[in-house]
Design a protein around this motif. Structure first.
Motif, PDB file in Angstrom:
ATOM      1  N   ASP A 298      52.458  47.461  40.591  1.00 23.94           N
ATOM      2  CA  ASP A 298      51.964  46.792  41.791  1.00 23.94           C
ATOM      3  C   ASP A 298      52.725  47.186  43.056  1.00 23.94           C
TER       4      ASP A 298
ATOM      5  N   ARG B 112      46.330  51.112  36.716  1.00 19.71           N
ATOM      6  CA  ARG B 112      45.327  50.101  36.397  1.00 19.71           C
ATOM      7  C   ARG B 112      44.146  50.279  37.340  1.00 19.71           C
TER       8      ARG B 112
ATOM      9  N   ALA C  50      41.094  49.594  39.451  1.00 20.24           N
ATOM     10  CA  ALA C  50      40.495  48.440  40.115  1.00 20.24           C
ATOM     11  C   ALA C  50      40.212  48.794  41.563  1.00 20.24           C
TER      12      ALA C  50
ATOM     13  N   ASN D  41      40.833  46.767  44.009  1.00 23.69           N
ATOM     14  CA  ASN D  41      41.644  45.876  44.838  1.00 23.69           C
ATOM     15  C   ASN D  41      43.084  45.898  44.345  1.00 23.69           C
TER      16      ASN D  41
ATOM     17  N   THR E 266      45.134  43.368  43.900  1.00 20.92           N
ATOM     18  CA  THR E 266      45.542  42.259  43.047  1.00 20.92           C
ATOM     19  C   THR E 266      45.468  42.635  41.574  1.00 20.92           C
ATOM     20  N   GLU E 267      44.433  43.383  41.215  1.00 20.57           N
ATOM     21  CA  GLU E 267      44.182  43.700  39.812  1.00 20.57           C
ATOM     22  C   GLU E 267      44.629  45.098  39.399  1.00 20.57           C
ATOM     23  N   GLY E 268      44.826  45.979  40.348  1.00 15.68           N
ATOM     24  CA  GLY E 268      45.153  47.340  39.958  1.00 15.68           C
ATOM     25  C   GLY E 268      45.785  48.168  41.049  1.00 15.68           C
TER      26      GLY E 268
END
Length: 242
Positions: A170, A204, A206, A208, A210-212
């Motif tokens: 992240d 990850r 995604a 966005n 937040t998720e990836g």
């Protein structure tokens, strides 16, 4: 360089570093003050319409002694691999020591602390430079926008770059793009797929943060041309720092 309309020393601006592709130079995207290119108008209207955040845009070059350097594929690969040294030690301090950015000063500590407001982007060989910046400069950049230029199809090698940097999933976001009729599409897509397939969650997929940390836009029928490079840049600029 591009400064947004109404630039003020009382405002902090994020910085978007945009590298040219092969057979080009630092004037390729923005042009010159007397003869601006399309990107200048895209930035003006995008910021005025509230689609793009006000930002400073810097167009550097990896060319060594002349613009003809980028006409040699093997030399360009060497120059893009080495470019991070000039980027970190010379260019970023020169830019962010002069203009109002989120860096409090140009010490390595301050530049690292302001990485959330720094992005690197490039198309074709500029994309290779973007992947190299990801490899060497994760301490100083949060956002990366490569398009139509791959580095490797070894997903684990890409994951090792993150692991060795000490950053977590992240701590960065990759906004990638290419066109289905682009000669670089298959190898570029193969790299993205290989990264997304790495076990352990280093990458990850995604759309966005937040998720990836990895997203790939594919333009149906898009070819390897400046027209599509501008499309990818516009889409990335419309998304970043919002």
């Amino acid at each position: 360089m591009y400064l947004p309309y109404g630039y003020s020393e009382d405002t902090q601006y994020p910085v978007f570093y945009l590298m040219h592709g092969g057979w080009s130079d630092e004037n390729g995207y923005l042009g010159t003050p007397d003869n601006p290119n399309k990107l200048k108008n895209i930035l003006d209207h995008g910021i005025a319409d509230g689609v793009i955040q006000p930002m400073i845009v810097v167009c550097p070059t990896y060319n060594n002694t002349s613009s003809e350097d980028s006409a040699s594929y093997s030399l360009a690969l060497t120059l893009t691999d080495n470019y991070h040294n000039e980027l970190i030690n010379d260019l970023i301090p020169a830019v962010e020591g002069t203009y109002s950015t989120y860096a409090e000063d140009i010490t390595p500590e301050s530049l690292a602390a302001s990485r959330d407001y720094r992005a690197f982007c490039g198309f074709s060989m500029g994309s290779v430079a973007t992947w190299r910046t990801f490899q060497y400069c994760l301490d100083y950049f949060r956002y990366f926008m490569p398009s139509s230029g791959s580095l490797t199809t070894d997903g684990e090698a890409m994951a090792d770059m993150v692991r060795e940097s000490g950053h977590d999933w992240d701590d960065f976001f990759i906004f990638a793009a290419s066109g289905t009729n682009d000669f670089a599409y298959s190898s570029f897509k193969a790299q993205i797929d290989a990264m997304a397939a790495v076990e352990g969650g280093t990458f990850r997929y995604a759309d966005n943060e937040t998720e990836g940390n990895l997203y790939f836009l594919e333009k149906e029928g898009g070819s390897h041309s400046g027209e599509y490079a501008l499309l990818y840049i516009y889409n990335g600029l419309s998304w970043i720092w919002r």
